[in-house]
Design a protein around this motif. Structure first.
Motif, short mmCIF file in Angstrom:
data_model
loop_
_atom_site.label_atom_id
_atom_site.label_comp_id
_atom_site.label_asym_id
_atom_site.label_seq_id
_atom_site.Cartn_x
_atom_site.Cartn_y
_atom_site.Cartn_z
N GLY A 272 -5.22 -8.00 -20.82
CA GLY A 272 -4.87 -8.83 -21.97
C GLY A 272 -3.49 -8.53 -22.50
O GLY A 272 -3.00 -9.22 -23.40
N ALA A 273 -2.85 -7.47 -21.96
CA ALA A 273 -1.48 -7.14 -22.35
C ALA A 273 -0.51 -7.69 -21.32
O ALA A 273 -0.86 -7.93 -20.16
N THR A 274 0.73 -7.88 -21.74
CA THR A 274 1.79 -8.33 -20.84
C THR A 274 2.83 -7.22 -20.74
O THR A 274 3.30 -6.70 -21.76
N VAL A 275 3.18 -6.86 -19.49
CA VAL A 275 4.20 -5.84 -19.25
C VAL A 275 5.27 -6.42 -18.34
O VAL A 275 5.05 -7.43 -17.67
N SER A 276 6.42 -5.79 -18.33
CA SER A 276 7.49 -6.22 -17.44
C SER A 276 7.24 -5.65 -16.04
O SER A 276 6.44 -4.74 -15.85
N PHE A 277 7.97 -6.19 -15.07
CA PHE A 277 7.85 -5.67 -13.71
C PHE A 277 8.25 -4.20 -13.66
O PHE A 277 7.59 -3.38 -13.00
N GLU A 278 9.31 -3.84 -14.38
CA GLU A 278 9.76 -2.45 -14.39
C GLU A 278 8.69 -1.54 -15.00
O GLU A 278 8.45 -0.43 -14.51
N GLN A 279 8.05 -2.00 -16.06
CA GLN A 279 6.97 -1.21 -16.65
C GLN A 279 5.81 -1.06 -15.68
O GLN A 279 5.21 0.02 -15.58
N LEU A 280 5.51 -2.12 -14.97
CA LEU A 280 4.41 -2.06 -14.01
C LEU A 280 4.68 -1.00 -12.96
O LEU A 280 3.78 -0.24 -12.58
N MET A 281 5.91 -0.92 -12.47
CA MET A 281 6.25 0.08 -11.47
C MET A 281 6.10 1.49 -12.05
O MET A 281 5.63 2.41 -11.36
N THR A 282 6.48 1.66 -13.30
CA THR A 282 6.34 2.97 -13.95
C THR A 282 4.88 3.34 -14.15
O THR A 282 4.48 4.51 -14.00
N LEU A 283 4.05 2.33 -14.48
CA LEU A 283 2.64 2.58 -14.76
C LEU A 283 1.78 2.64 -13.49
O LEU A 283 0.61 3.05 -13.56
N ALA A 284 2.34 2.24 -12.37
CA ALA A 284 1.54 2.14 -11.14
C ALA A 284 0.82 3.44 -10.77
O ALA A 284 -0.38 3.40 -10.43
N PRO A 285 1.46 4.61 -10.81
CA PRO A 285 0.73 5.84 -10.45
C PRO A 285 -0.46 6.10 -11.36
O PRO A 285 -1.54 6.48 -10.89
N ALA A 286 -0.28 5.89 -12.67
CA ALA A 286 -1.39 6.11 -13.60
C ALA A 286 -2.50 5.09 -13.37
O ALA A 286 -3.69 5.41 -13.46
N LEU A 287 -2.12 3.84 -13.06
CA LEU A 287 -3.11 2.80 -12.80
C LEU A 287 -3.90 3.12 -11.54
O LEU A 287 -5.13 2.97 -11.50
N ALA A 288 -3.21 3.57 -10.49
CA ALA A 288 -3.89 3.94 -9.25
C ALA A 288 -4.86 5.10 -9.48
O ALA A 288 -5.99 5.10 -8.98
N ASP A 289 -4.42 6.07 -10.28
CA ASP A 289 -5.29 7.22 -10.57
C ASP A 289 -6.50 6.79 -11.38
O ASP A 289 -7.63 7.25 -11.13
N GLU A 290 -6.30 5.89 -12.35
CA GLU A 290 -7.40 5.41 -13.20
C GLU A 290 -8.45 4.67 -12.37
O GLU A 290 -9.66 4.80 -12.60
N LEU A 291 -7.98 3.90 -11.38
CA LEU A 291 -8.88 3.10 -10.56
C LEU A 291 -9.40 3.87 -9.34
O LEU A 291 -10.19 3.33 -8.56
N GLY A 292 -8.93 5.09 -9.17
CA GLY A 292 -9.36 5.87 -8.01
C GLY A 292 -8.78 5.39 -6.70
O GLY A 292 -9.38 5.60 -5.64
N LEU A 293 -7.59 4.77 -6.79
CA LEU A 293 -6.95 4.28 -5.57
C LEU A 293 -6.25 5.42 -4.84
O LEU A 293 -5.61 6.28 -5.48
N ARG A 294 -6.34 5.38 -3.55
CA ARG A 294 -5.64 6.35 -2.72
C ARG A 294 -4.40 5.69 -2.16
O ARG A 294 -4.49 4.65 -1.48
N VAL A 295 -3.24 6.25 -2.43
CA VAL A 295 -1.98 5.66 -1.98
C VAL A 295 -1.34 6.60 -0.98
O VAL A 295 -1.14 7.79 -1.25
N GLU A 296 -1.05 6.06 0.20
CA GLU A 296 -0.44 6.89 1.26
C GLU A 296 0.80 6.20 1.80
O GLU A 296 0.86 4.99 1.84
#
Length: 224
Positions: free
Chosen positions: A200-224
């Motif tokens: 429900g929030a809107t973020v910029s593309f740059e913010q999304l890139m910054t938040l990506a590691p935390a988002l992956a960790d929150e969702l339990g995503l494995r990034v290789e």
């Protein structure tokens, strides 16, 4: 393909306060209604309300300017068309607040406790705030403009049409919040907790890139 929903900005009318009567801050009494008054410190005493316990005050078309509200308790306060201008406080207790058409501007507050509050058409402008506790609150049409916030706690809050323009936020706590038309693009975010609740929030593309590691960790995503 359906059109993307247009992001709605906070709907806040300009606050015009005219023909206010000067009043002594000591006249602010608990559980009393005050209307069309300007409360400002005398040249001798800017700390007239420091440590005061004035719960359930009711302010309508009032202005509080230049006051030191350190350790002041205005819990369960009701404010309508009221401005707080240039106030300072180490800690301000205002939980359970019901604020509508309120401005807080050019103020420095170490910690403001406003959890379980209702804010409708509230503007915070040019403020430096150490900790803002809005946990469990309901926010509708709220604008943070040119503010520096050490920690903003929106845990369990409901927010609709909230914007952050020219703001810096050290830590945003968003766990279990419910957001609609919340625009974070104008905020410099250092750390976000409860990132999965930012739906429900809107973020910029740059913010999304910054938040990506935390988002992956929150969702339990494995990034290789």
């Amino acid at each position: 393909m359906p059109r993307a929903k247009t992001l709605q900005s906070p709907r806040i009318d300009p606050l015009l306060l005219e023909e206010l009567t000067d009043a002594d801050p000591s006249d602010l009494l608990a559980r009393r209604a005050h209307e069309a008054l300007r409360f400002a410190p005398s040249a001798e005493d800017s700390r007239a309300l420091t440590g005061a316990d004035i719960p359930s005050i009711d302010l309508s078309e009032c202005e509080l300017g230049g006051l030191d509200l350190s350790d002041t308790r205005i819990v369960d306060s009701r404010m309508r068309e009221t401005r707080l201008d240039g106030v300072t406080a180490s800690v301000l207790a205002a939980q359970g607040a019901d604020w509508r058409d309120v401005e807080l501007r050019s103020s420095r507050i170490g910690a403001i406790e406003v959890y379980e509050s209702t804010w409708n058409s509230v503007r915070l402008q040019g403020c430096k705030l150490g900790f803002v506790n809005l946990r469990g609150s309901e926010l509708v049409d709220v604008a943070f403009e040119d503010c520096t916030i050490g920690e903003l706690d929106l845990g369990g809050a409901t927010a609709q049409r909230v914007g952050f323009a020219g703001c810096r936020i050290g830590l945003l706590e968003a766990s279990n919040c419910r957001l609609t038309d919340v625009d974070l693009r104008g905020a410099d975010l250092d750390v976000v907790r409860g990132i999965a609740s930012l739906k429900g929030a809107t973020v910029s593309f740059e913010q999304l890139m910054t938040l990506a590691p935390a988002l992956a960790d929150e969702l339990g995503l494995r990034v290789e």
